[in-house]
Write an enzyme that holds these catalytic residues in place. Structure first.
Site, PDB file in Angstrom:
ATOM      1  NE  ARG A  25      -3.794   0.007   2.293  1.00 37.91           N
ATOM      2  CZ  ARG A  25      -4.716  -0.561   2.978  1.00 37.91           C
ATOM      3  NH1 ARG A  25      -4.750   0.143   4.275  1.00 37.91           N
ATOM      4  NH2 ARG A  25      -5.730  -1.249   2.694  1.00 37.91           N
ATOM      5  CD  GLU A  41      -6.565  -6.525  -4.474  1.00 36.75           C
ATOM      6  OE1 GLU A  41      -7.224  -7.583  -4.265  1.00 36.75           O
ATOM      7  OE2 GLU A  41      -6.365  -5.551  -3.530  1.00 36.75           O
ATOM      8  N   GLY A  85      -1.171 -21.784  -1.687  1.00 39.13           N
ATOM      9  CA  GLY A  85      -2.425 -22.445  -1.951  1.00 39.13           C
ATOM     10  C   GLY A  85      -2.922 -22.222  -3.381  1.00 39.13           C
ATOM     11  CE1 TYR A 124     -12.359  -6.855  -4.173  1.00 30.74           C
ATOM     12  CE2 TYR A 124     -10.347  -8.506  -4.583  1.00 30.74           C
ATOM     13  CZ  TYR A 124     -11.098  -7.541  -3.919  1.00 30.74           C
ATOM     14  OH  TYR A 124     -10.096  -6.775  -2.860  1.00 30.74           O
ATOM     15  CG  ASP A 142     -13.316  -8.520  -0.606  1.00 28.85           C
ATOM     16  OD1 ASP A 142     -14.166  -7.818  -0.130  1.00 28.85           O
ATOM     17  OD2 ASP A 142     -12.111  -8.464  -0.242  1.00 28.85           O
TER      18      ASP A 142
END
Length: 348
Positions: A25, A41, A85, A124, A142
């Protein structure tokens, strides 16, 4: 005239005081780096901020620019992705980096529609990148945003039926000015205040206009339809170890579940149990097989997998794959389910 309690400005004032410091950020007034926004993201999909934060730093150290990531091998990217994952995200991350670096001169498009044409970027993610990286009036919706909207507006329709309604509510509240900060403020509100359980309503900038808070039902929203039972699939993994202690592993096809990762060879994963004879007929080579007692259980998003493990010494070294000593497994991208198989075989 006093502003209504539920509008973007109230949330932005809260965000200016309470914003989280996150490595991807930009600081107020600094230029936002689209590469960092996109990378974060993708990594944050179905993964927590606590898990992503150190891994994000490692990715940037290894591949500081999108050109560096595009030039990396898929094996290296998959290996670095271990523990995050959903490996399809890593494959798409690599493809997207190559498209942006090689076909767009390293420049991300700023429009949602163009972003959605890139590998691995859905609605998204496209909206989040457009808003945060380019300050476009876009609304990424989301689970956090759905929860905030359901509570704020008292939406009783259960998810997933309520998705369109909640997305429309979020879009209607997105301001013309500072839409990127608004998107991040919604994320922070959902992650730190309007949490799934025991929401901290006393700290919420929208409390005075929140329908769920007024009704005392914040912890009950959003409603959810009961999920169907997760099906179970079964398979047998083959731990083939030669006289030098090396174990056969093979790389899965790039497309599909766990694509591009290495595995202990196994039967197909199906809804019916495998009996020993049937399973051994599907073994990668002829060997003196011994099926171990017990099972390895791993839960994927859409199904539960139960694997038995057969151990054997090969009668020849002809099967396709790579022979690797277990001490060198760390050099190969093995998914979590296969690491469980490794531990089970080595402990038995």
């Amino acid at each position: 005239m006093q502003e209504p309690p539920v509008d973007a400005s109230a949330l932005l004032r809260w965000y200016d005081k309470s914003r989280r410091a996150l490595p991807w950020r930009a600081e107020p007034g600094d230029r936002t780096d689209p590469y960092r926004v996109w990378l974060s993201e993708i990594m944050l999909q179905q993964t927590t901020v606590a898990t992503v934060t150190p891994r994000f730093g490692r990715f940037l150290e290894r591949w500081p620019t999108i050109e560096d990531l595009a030039a990396a091998s898929l094996d290296d990217v998959l290996h670095e992705w271990q523990g995050l994952g959903y490996y399809a995200r890593a494959r798409n991350l690599h493809r997207c980096a190559q498209v942006v670096a090689n076909e767009r001169d390293g420049v991300f498009p700023s429009e949602e529609a163009a972003l959605r044409q890139l590998p691995g970027i859905g609605p998204y993610t496209a909206a989040a990148i457009a808003a945060i990286a380019f300050d476009a009036r876009a609304t990424g919706v989301d689970g956090n945003v759905e929860r905030v909207m359901a509570r704020l507006h008292g939406v009783e329709t259960p998810l997933p039926k309520a998705k369109k309604e909640l997305a429309a509510l979020a879009r209607s509240m997105t301001p013309e000015t500072r839409p990127g900060d608004f998107a991040q403020a919604l994320m922070d509100l959902g992650a730190t205040v309007c949490t799934p359980r025991r929401p901290h309503c006393a700290s919420c900038p929208w409390r005075s206009g929140c329908s769920a808070y007024a009704a005392g039902s914040a912890a009950l929203l959003p409603r959810r339809e009961r999920k169907p039972a997760r099906p179970t699939r079964y398979g047998v993994a083959f731990w083939l170890q030669d006289v030098d202690g090396r174990v056969l592993i093979r790389r899965r096809p790039e497309e599909g579940l766990l694509g591009g990762l290495y595995e202990i060879p196994s039967t197909a994963w199906r809804g019916a149990h495998w009996d020993d004879q049937e399973a051994l007929e599907a073994a990668p080579t002829d060997a003196d097989w011994h099926v171990l007692h017990g099972e390895v259980v791993h839960v994927f998003t859409h199904f539960r997998l139960v694997l038995r493990v057969a151990k054997g010494v090969p009668k020849d070294c002809s099967p396709d794959g790579v022979w690797v000593h277990p001490s060198d497994f760390a050099d190969y991208a093995l998914p979590s389910v296969m690491k469980k198989v490794v531990r089970w075989a080595m402990d038995s």
